[in-house]
Design an enzyme around this catalytic site. Structure first.
Site, PDB file in Angstrom:
ATOM      1  CG  ASP A 143      -1.950  -1.084   1.209  1.00 27.57           C
ATOM      2  OD1 ASP A 143      -2.271  -1.571   0.112  1.00 27.57           O
ATOM      3  OD2 ASP A 143      -2.428  -1.469   2.297  1.00 27.57           O
ATOM      4  CE  LYS A 144       0.323   8.540  -1.452  1.00 24.03           C
ATOM      5  NZ  LYS A 144      -0.685   9.581  -1.816  1.00 24.03           N
TER       6      LYS A 144
END
Length: 358
Positions: A143-144
């Site tokens: 995830d970012k």
């Protein structure tokens, strides 16, 4: 409408009633840029209650059903960008990178700049092409706002081999996280196994579901506990979207800083989740590899502020070169030989010293 790559469906809940359509979509599809979503609305790719809507500022009503169609992208040239990378290890087949938080892994939904792929294209010309020009070399993702280790393939043969290992669960990934709350004595370690699928109330989120989900398995171990918080290691057997974040919420221990599955914390700027270890037997050279990625300063600062004994993990900060050498069989043999000779040298010197004192 032709050439649709993906579809998203949402139902407006009370939290979003009265919000602008474009703002709502930007919160639901985080990877997409606001301008990209506005373009979708302008070009008839968004419907509300089965009716095409072209107004970006359209105010939403409770219970409305929204459908977003993502068109297939034409061949897009992704630009190489000079973005600093923390290279933990590299050989002819793969690169291990310690990804910083705030970085998207690959371009998507109009977001074609500042990603890990942009940085990789600047760093090397040798990346696998199995996933096309949008995701060269990318085998898996984070995830970012999750930091940590990512494995990147440098050629198609390595990509196929390593990807199959993820499928066969022979690449072992361990994460470190700070969660809210303390665990009881009988729950200091455990196994979470269930189905994960889209949250029926909020399609932006994933959730534990009873049907129409995918099997997700996480094994956790509590490392340390302080007042109201716990430091936890989590080894995953599957890699579902938001798996660890959903699993921790499911046992009432939301990850600190995770505003999607918990509450925002003004003292923490992202979820305290780090992919800190990768272990696998590489079929390409039959060597066993263990990589550990440094914790980033924000994680260390939060951990120290909460009084966790984080030094055990902090030393990975300068472990890139060490990881390279420790995974080199020739180097390990040279170290053993050096220690052996040193041991006997000191023994010889001691005997000479003893004789001279007689």
């Amino acid at each position: 409408m032709e050439n649709i790559k993906e579809k998203f469906e949402f139902e407006v809940i009370s939290e979003y009633e009265g919000m602008r359509l474009d703002k709502y979509l930007s919160e639901q599809i985080e990877e997409a840029t606001r301008s990209y979503l506005e373009k979708l609305i302008d070009n008839n790719y968004v419907k509300i209650n089965s009716k095409v809507i072209n107004k970006n500022g359209r105010k939403l009503k409770l219970g409305e059903k929204i459908e977003v169609s993502i068109p297939k992208e034409e061949n897009i040239d992704i630009e190489a960008e000079n973005i600093s990378l923390d290279i933990v290890y590299e050989n002819d087949d793969f690169i291990v990178i310690n990804k910083s938080y705030g970085m998207v892994v690959h371009p998507a939904y109009g977001n074609y700049s500042g990603t890990l792929v942009n940085a990789l294209l600047y760093y090397t010309n040798n990346l696998s092409s199995i996933n096309g020009n949008i995701r060269p070399g990318i085998i898996h993702r984070l995830d970012k706002d999750t930091s940590g280790l990512i494995l990147v393939a440098k050629n198609n043969y390595a990509h196929a081999k390593l990807a199959s290992m993820f499928t066969d669960k022979t690449i072992h990934k361990t994460y470190l996280c700070i969660v809210k709350g303390n665990f009881s004595e009988e729950n200091l370690n455990g196994r979470i196994e269930n189905l994960i699928g889209r949250d029926s109330k909020d399609r932006k989120k994933m959730a534990v579901v009873k049907e129409n989900g995918k099997t997700a398995i996480s094994n956790y171990k509590v490392i340390e506990q302080v007042d109201g918080y716990s430091l936890v290691e989590i080894a995953i057997e599957t890699g579902r979207t938001h798996q660890i974040r959903v699993h921790m919420k499911s046992i009432n221990h939301v990850i600190l800083g995770d505003s999607t599955y918990g509450n925002e914390d003004k003292n923490v700027k992202r979820q305290m989740l780090h992919a800190y270890k990768l272990e696998f037997l590489n079929p390409l050279d039959n060597k066993e590899y263990i990589f550990k990625g440094k914790l980033f300063d924000d994680f260390i600062e939060v951990a120290k502020r909460l009084k966790f004994n984080i030094e055990k993990y902090s030393w990975y900060k300068n472990s890139s070169l060490l990881a390279k050498f420790l995974n080199d069989k020739k180097f390990r043999m040279q170290i053993h030989l050096f220690l052996y000779l040193t041991k006997h040298m000191w023994r010889k010197l001691w005997i000479i010293h003893y004789i001279n004192t007689i």
